[in-house]
Design a protein around this motif. Structure first.
Motif, PDB file in Angstrom:
ATOM      1  N   GLY A   1     -48.653  10.132 -31.098  1.00  0.00           N
ATOM      2  CA  GLY A   1     -47.509  10.639 -32.013  1.00  0.00           C
ATOM      3  C   GLY A   1     -47.746   9.303 -32.942  1.00  0.00           C
ATOM      4  N   THR A   2     -47.316   9.693 -34.012  1.00  0.00           N
ATOM      5  CA  THR A   2     -47.194   8.936 -35.629  1.00  0.00           C
ATOM      6  C   THR A   2     -45.149   8.025 -35.164  1.00  0.00           C
ATOM      7  OG1 THR A   2     -48.864  10.051 -36.075  1.00  0.00           O
ATOM      8  CG2 THR A   2     -47.848   8.342 -37.780  1.00  0.00           C
ATOM      9  N   ILE A   3     -45.389   7.361 -36.131  1.00  0.00           N
ATOM     10  CA  ILE A   3     -43.971   6.742 -36.281  1.00  0.00           C
ATOM     11  C   ILE A   3     -43.721   7.691 -38.037  1.00  0.00           C
ATOM     12  CG2 ILE A   3     -42.829   5.079 -36.542  1.00  0.00           C
ATOM     13  CD1 ILE A   3     -44.032   3.798 -34.944  1.00  0.00           C
ATOM     14  N   VAL A   4     -42.684   8.706 -38.147  1.00  0.00           N
ATOM     15  CA  VAL A   4     -42.208   8.928 -39.902  1.00  0.00           C
ATOM     16  C   VAL A   4     -41.556   8.171 -40.088  1.00  0.00           C
ATOM     17  CG1 VAL A   4     -43.395  11.114 -38.803  1.00  0.00           C
ATOM     18  CG2 VAL A   4     -41.401  10.109 -37.942  1.00  0.00           C
TER      19      VAL A   4
ATOM     20  N   ASP B   1     -43.502  11.269 -34.686  1.00  0.00           N
ATOM     21  CA  ASP B   1     -44.186  12.879 -34.427  1.00  0.00           C
ATOM     22  C   ASP B   1     -45.242  13.347 -34.047  1.00  0.00           C
ATOM     23  OD1 ASP B   1     -45.026  15.507 -35.466  1.00  0.00           O
ATOM     24  OD2 ASP B   1     -45.756  14.540 -37.251  1.00  0.00           O
ATOM     25  N   ILE B   2     -45.159  14.400 -32.887  1.00  0.00           N
ATOM     26  CA  ILE B   2     -46.289  14.423 -31.638  1.00  0.00           C
ATOM     27  C   ILE B   2     -47.566  15.421 -32.250  1.00  0.00           C
ATOM     28  CG2 ILE B   2     -44.666  12.903 -29.886  1.00  0.00           C
ATOM     29  CD1 ILE B   2     -43.942  15.658 -28.632  1.00  0.00           C
ATOM     30  N   GLY B   3     -46.830  16.097 -32.992  1.00  0.00           N
ATOM     31  CA  GLY B   3     -47.834  17.691 -33.764  1.00  0.00           C
ATOM     32  C   GLY B   3     -46.626  18.835 -33.787  1.00  0.00           C
ATOM     33  N   TYR B   4     -47.473  19.556 -34.207  1.00  0.00           N
ATOM     34  CA  TYR B   4     -47.090  20.755 -34.900  1.00  0.00           C
ATOM     35  C   TYR B   4     -45.640  20.296 -35.624  1.00  0.00           C
ATOM     36  CZ  TYR B   4     -50.594  22.391 -32.790  1.00  0.00           C
ATOM     37  OH  TYR B   4     -51.752  22.719 -32.121  1.00  0.00           O
ATOM     38  N   LYS B   5     -44.722  19.435 -36.147  1.00  0.00           N
ATOM     39  CA  LYS B   5     -44.198  18.937 -36.655  1.00  0.00           C
ATOM     40  C   LYS B   5     -42.606  19.200 -35.596  1.00  0.00           C
ATOM     41  CE  LYS B   5     -45.253  19.252 -40.698  1.00  0.00           C
ATOM     42  NZ  LYS B   5     -45.544  18.930 -41.550  1.00  0.00           N
ATOM     43  N   SER B   6     -43.427  18.722 -34.321  1.00  0.00           N
ATOM     44  CA  SER B   6     -42.279  18.206 -32.997  1.00  0.00           C
ATOM     45  C   SER B   6     -42.115  17.126 -34.195  1.00  0.00           C
ATOM     46  CB  SER B   6     -43.092  18.666 -31.693  1.00  0.00           C
ATOM     47  OG  SER B   6     -42.748  20.116 -31.430  1.00  0.00           O
ATOM     48  N   GLU B   7     -40.969  16.712 -33.257  1.00  0.00           N
ATOM     49  CA  GLU B   7     -40.511  15.302 -33.852  1.00  0.00           C
ATOM     50  C   GLU B   7     -39.755  14.186 -32.435  1.00  0.00           C
ATOM     51  OE1 GLU B   7     -39.247  14.560 -37.639  1.00  0.00           O
ATOM     52  OE2 GLU B   7     -40.947  15.021 -38.113  1.00  0.00           O
ATOM     53  N   GLY B   8     -39.398  13.459 -31.997  1.00  0.00           N
ATOM     54  CA  GLY B   8     -38.943  12.689 -30.793  1.00  0.00           C
ATOM     55  C   GLY B   8     -38.253  11.123 -31.207  1.00  0.00           C
TER      56      GLY B   8
ATOM     57  N   VAL C   1     -47.190   8.327 -26.837  1.00  0.00           N
ATOM     58  CA  VAL C   1     -45.466   8.231 -26.164  1.00  0.00           C
ATOM     59  C   VAL C   1     -45.356   9.114 -24.966  1.00  0.00           C
ATOM     60  CG1 VAL C   1     -44.890   7.782 -28.142  1.00  0.00           C
ATOM     61  CG2 VAL C   1     -45.589  10.019 -27.659  1.00  0.00           C
ATOM     62  N   LEU C   2     -44.597   9.358 -23.998  1.00  0.00           N
ATOM     63  CA  LEU C   2     -44.500  10.342 -22.646  1.00  0.00           C
ATOM     64  C   LEU C   2     -43.008  10.980 -23.063  1.00  0.00           C
ATOM     65  CD1 LEU C   2     -44.839  11.013 -19.846  1.00  0.00           C
ATOM     66  CD2 LEU C   2     -42.794   8.720 -19.085  1.00  0.00           C
ATOM     67  N   LEU C   3     -43.880  12.231 -22.762  1.00  0.00           N
ATOM     68  CA  LEU C   3     -42.490  13.174 -23.367  1.00  0.00           C
ATOM     69  C   LEU C   3     -41.408  12.928 -21.975  1.00  0.00           C
ATOM     70  CD1 LEU C   3     -41.112  15.382 -24.443  1.00  0.00           C
ATOM     71  CD2 LEU C   3     -42.980  17.168 -23.652  1.00  0.00           C
ATOM     72  N   GLU C   4     -40.188  12.556 -21.968  1.00  0.00           N
ATOM     73  CA  GLU C   4     -38.901  12.461 -20.852  1.00  0.00           C
ATOM     74  C   GLU C   4     -38.395  14.214 -21.176  1.00  0.00           C
ATOM     75  OE1 GLU C   4     -37.524   8.893 -20.063  1.00  0.00           O
ATOM     76  OE2 GLU C   4     -37.835   8.783 -21.852  1.00  0.00           O
ATOM     77  N   ARG C   5     -38.024  14.269 -21.855  1.00  0.00           N
ATOM     78  CA  ARG C   5     -37.704  15.916 -22.222  1.00  0.00           C
ATOM     79  C   ARG C   5     -37.725  16.141 -22.900  1.00  0.00           C
ATOM     80  NH1 ARG C   5     -33.167  12.339 -20.331  1.00  0.00           N
ATOM     81  NH2 ARG C   5     -32.357  12.670 -22.465  1.00  0.00           N
ATOM     82  N   ALA C   6     -37.671  17.317 -22.667  1.00  0.00           N
ATOM     83  CA  ALA C   6     -38.328  18.426 -24.222  1.00  0.00           C
ATOM     84  C   ALA C   6     -37.470  18.525 -25.336  1.00  0.00           C
ATOM     85  CB  ALA C   6     -38.295  19.517 -24.162  1.00  0.00           C
TER      86      ALA C   6
ATOM     87  N   THR D   1     -32.530  16.963 -29.146  1.00  0.00           N
ATOM     88  CA  THR D   1     -33.111  16.354 -29.320  1.00  0.00           C
ATOM     89  C   THR D   1     -34.778  15.287 -28.431  1.00  0.00           C
ATOM     90  OG1 THR D   1     -31.495  14.946 -30.375  1.00  0.00           O
ATOM     91  CG2 THR D   1     -33.716  13.545 -30.003  1.00  0.00           C
ATOM     92  N   ILE D   2     -35.472  15.429 -28.699  1.00  0.00           N
ATOM     93  CA  ILE D   2     -36.994  15.325 -27.978  1.00  0.00           C
ATOM     94  C   ILE D   2     -36.518  14.154 -27.192  1.00  0.00           C
ATOM     95  CG2 ILE D   2     -39.275  15.457 -27.497  1.00  0.00           C
ATOM     96  CD1 ILE D   2     -39.337  17.629 -29.526  1.00  0.00           C
ATOM     97  N   ILE D   3     -36.904  13.739 -26.513  1.00  0.00           N
ATOM     98  CA  ILE D   3     -36.288  12.144 -25.813  1.00  0.00           C
ATOM     99  C   ILE D   3     -38.246  11.451 -24.953  1.00  0.00           C
ATOM    100  CG2 ILE D   3     -35.979  10.559 -24.101  1.00  0.00           C
ATOM    101  CD1 ILE D   3     -33.661  12.126 -26.329  1.00  0.00           C
ATOM    102  N   LEU D   4     -38.688  11.046 -26.165  1.00  0.00           N
ATOM    103  CA  LEU D   4     -39.915   9.614 -25.964  1.00  0.00           C
ATOM    104  C   LEU D   4     -39.465   8.360 -25.209  1.00  0.00           C
ATOM    105  CD1 LEU D   4     -41.955  11.042 -29.716  1.00  0.00           C
ATOM    106  CD2 LEU D   4     -41.928  11.988 -26.887  1.00  0.00           C
TER     107      LEU D   4
END
Length: 621
Positions: free
Chosen positions: A79-82, A92-99, A123-128, A134-137
């Motif tokens: 991911g990229t820190i935004v 940002d983990i892609g496709y405008k999905s941010e956690g 990053v690890l996707l803990e909860r979608a 909120t997406i928890i990473l």
């Protein structure tokens, strides 16, 4: 895998729980995922048609759902820190999905936040989505999953992993290799390490003996790598090792009798006797563990792999030409290295020691032990008295550095000189008087008084008294200085023979009564002896009991010996003289009486004749 076969008996479960880093959340979340599987690659770049302005809300929803299908909970993605907020970091983990990731995961040991916009992170996707949508990473759990993947890879490839020893735990050490691992004490080094705490904070390479991801247990070994390295070095060393060769080595261990030097996979012994041509009290005086030294191979037993080393053999024996460097008479400066009852050993140079005998330490002082003059470590100046390179001996003298005071003492104090000095010591046989620095003169007890009978000099003098004396004799060879006190006055015995002639009647006081006679003081300091045979006409065994000290007696001088200072007295002969006088008077009186009787007889005869002849006078009638 050979190393794994050697360590099958190690029980991973014995690793201390305190050294384990639990990754239960990450482990459970990814339990259905093989630990060896690589992290997913970066999401495919967006197609040119997929821009926010080009997508309808329905298409955006579909894109989001598609991204969520590609990234499942428990998986690692890039991911990229935004954005960096106060409490969290938006990635940002892609496709405008941010956690969101909790801000504390970006703090370093000093509390500084290490997060910047645009920075890429795993990053690890803990909860979608949570209850707030909120997406928890998690950055930390992603890192741990990657670490476990690396651990699995290293273990399967029989490789090495780098880590830092971070602390002591029961039975060994705790090592940080991304997660905490256990290093048993027996696997720390080739030899037991006495101070394990000294290794804390140091980085090393390790072998993974066993690991259990589910229980988060990892067992490491550094010893296995060291043994492999040592064996490799040993093979190379054995190909070049031979007697007489000069080699570099590292001090590995220090004992009382020498040091063990690592020559490269094989150890050699440098014995204490081969360290220096000089004196070595203990190997630790010359070496520390870890020192790099150059040594010479003295002996090599290839079958037993035993190597004897030498250090002093790299230099020439200093005794070979010592006589040329230190001829007799040479002045040297050296350090006192040891003391014995008979002298001090001085290091002239490395490998050459000389002995200063106690008799060679002072011209004037009688040195009983060298510690009275020097101490170990003192620097002294001395003169070479003799040298024997064959026996490796040098005799030194300290007193020879200074002129001998006995050479000039006779000129300074000729016989007959009157000196004054302080009594430094009193003994049974006399007084020692300080004359010059380090020179004492002796007044023998017999030279204290002409007449007094002195049992001990302490009866008259005490230490520290100032006295006058006359120089009687100076013996330079034996270093003796003789003095006399009585010689300050004339010898009264010069007049004794005239004063006490044989036959003189004397009166005296009994000073001592012995079995053989009486000692009688005639005047102060002058005594005579009445022998037991001269006490009475009748023979007596002993005068003890017949006379007492202080009795006053009269005697007759029968002999005078000025040389031996003796006067012989007799009481018996005094009585004999009295008897002879009485007898003489008796004889004289008898002769007078006889003479008177004869005269009367003659007169009577004459008168008779006159009568008969008729010549009788009127008076006769």
């Amino acid at each position: 895998m050979a190393d794994n076969d050697l360590t099958k008996d190690l029980v991973v479960e014995d690793a201390p729980e305190a050294a384990e880093e639990t990754v239960a959340t990450a482990g459970s979340a990814s339990e259905n995922t093989a630990p060896e599987s690589p992290a997913p690659e970066d999401p495919a770049p967006e197609s040119p048609a997929m821009h926010e302005g080009d997508l309808t809300p329905e298409e955006l929803e579909q894109a989001y759902e598609q991204s969520m299908k590609e990234i499942q909970e428990g998986e690692v993605a890039k991911g990229t820190i935004v954005a960096v907020e106060n409490d969290y970091v938006v990635v940002d983990i892609g496709y405008k999905s941010e956690g969101q990731i909790n801000i504390h995961e970006f703090r370093d040991a000093d509390g500084v936040i290490k997060a910047e916009v645009g920075q890429q992170v795993d990053v690890l996707l803990e909860r979608a989505e949570d209850e707030d949508g909120t997406i928890i990473l998690s950055k930390e759990k992603a890192a741990k999953i990657k670490v476990w993947d690396e651990i699995s890879r290293v273990y399967n490839d029989d490789g090495m992993i780098h880590g830092t020893i971070v602390g002591r735990v029961k039975g060994g050490m705790s090592v940080d290799i991304g997660v905490n691992a256990f290093l048993p004490g027996s696997q720390v080094d080739l030899r037991p390490v006495r101070n394990l705490d000294s290794l804390i904070g140091q980085d090393f390479d390790f072998k993974i003996l066993k690991f259990n991801k589910k229980r988060a247990n990892i067992v490491l070994s550094r010893r296995v790598l060291l043994e492999e390295e040592r064996e490799e070095k040993k093979k190379k060393t054995l190909t070049v090792l031979e007697e007489g060769q000069v080699m570099q080595g590292v001090v590995k261990n220090i004992t009382d009798y020498g040091v063990f030097v690592d020559l490269g996979g094989i150890d050699g012994l440098l014995h204490i006797t081969d360290m220096s041509w000089g004196r070595v009290g203990h190997p630790s005086e010359m070496f520390n563990i870890g020192d790099e030294i150059t040594v010479k191979v003295l002996n090599f037993d290839r079958d037993r792999e035993r190597v004897s080393l030498g250090l002093k053999q790299l230099k020439e024996d200093p005794w070979l030409n010592a006589s040329e460097r230190y001829p007799v008479g040479t002045r040297i400066n050296g350090r006192v290295v040891s003391l014995a009852d008979y002298g001090a050993f001085v290091e002239v140079e490395e490998g050459i020691e000389g002995l200063i005998h106690v008799s060679e330490m002072s011209w004037t002082r009688k040195v009983r032990h060298p510690s009275k003059i020097v101490n170990v470590g003192d620097m002294v100046e001395a003169v070479v008295l003799s040298i024997s390179p064959e026996q490796k001996r040098i005799s030194l003298g300290m007193k020879q550095v200074e002129p001998n005071p006995w050479d000039v003492i006779a000129e300074k104090y000729p016989v007959g000189t009157t000196i004054e000095g302080r009594i430094k010591n009193i003994t049974d046989f006399g007084l020692f008087i300080g004359i010059d620095e380090g020179i004492d003169g002796l007044v023998h007890i017999s030279d204290i008084s002409w007449t007094k009978r002195i049992k001990h000099p302490g009866e008259i003098y005490k230490k520290g008294d100032e006295v006058r004396a006359i120089v009687l004799n100076i013996d330079r060879e034996n270093e003796r200085f003789s003095l006399g006190i009585k010689q300050l006055e004339g010898d009264p015995w010069e007049e004794i023979p005239n004063k006490y002639r044989v036959g003189t009647r004397v009166n005296g006081v009994v000073t001592n009564v012995t079995d053989f006679g009486l000692f009688v003081e005639l005047e102060e300091g002058v005594e005579g002896l009445v022998h037991v045979s001269e006490i009475a006409e009748d023979k007596i065994k002993t005068p003890v009991g017949m006379f007492n000290v202080d009795d006053v007696i009269e005697a007759k001088v029968v002999s005078v010996n000025r040389r031996e200072r003796k006067i012989g007295l007799s009481m018996r002969r005094l009585d004999e003289e009295a008897e002879r006088q009485v007898y003489s008077e008796y004889v004289n009186s008898t002769q007078a009486a006889t003479s008177n009787l004869g005269a009367l007889l003659k007169e009577g005869l004459a008168q008779k004749e006159d009568v008969e002849n008729g010549n009788e006078s009127d008076e006769d009638k």
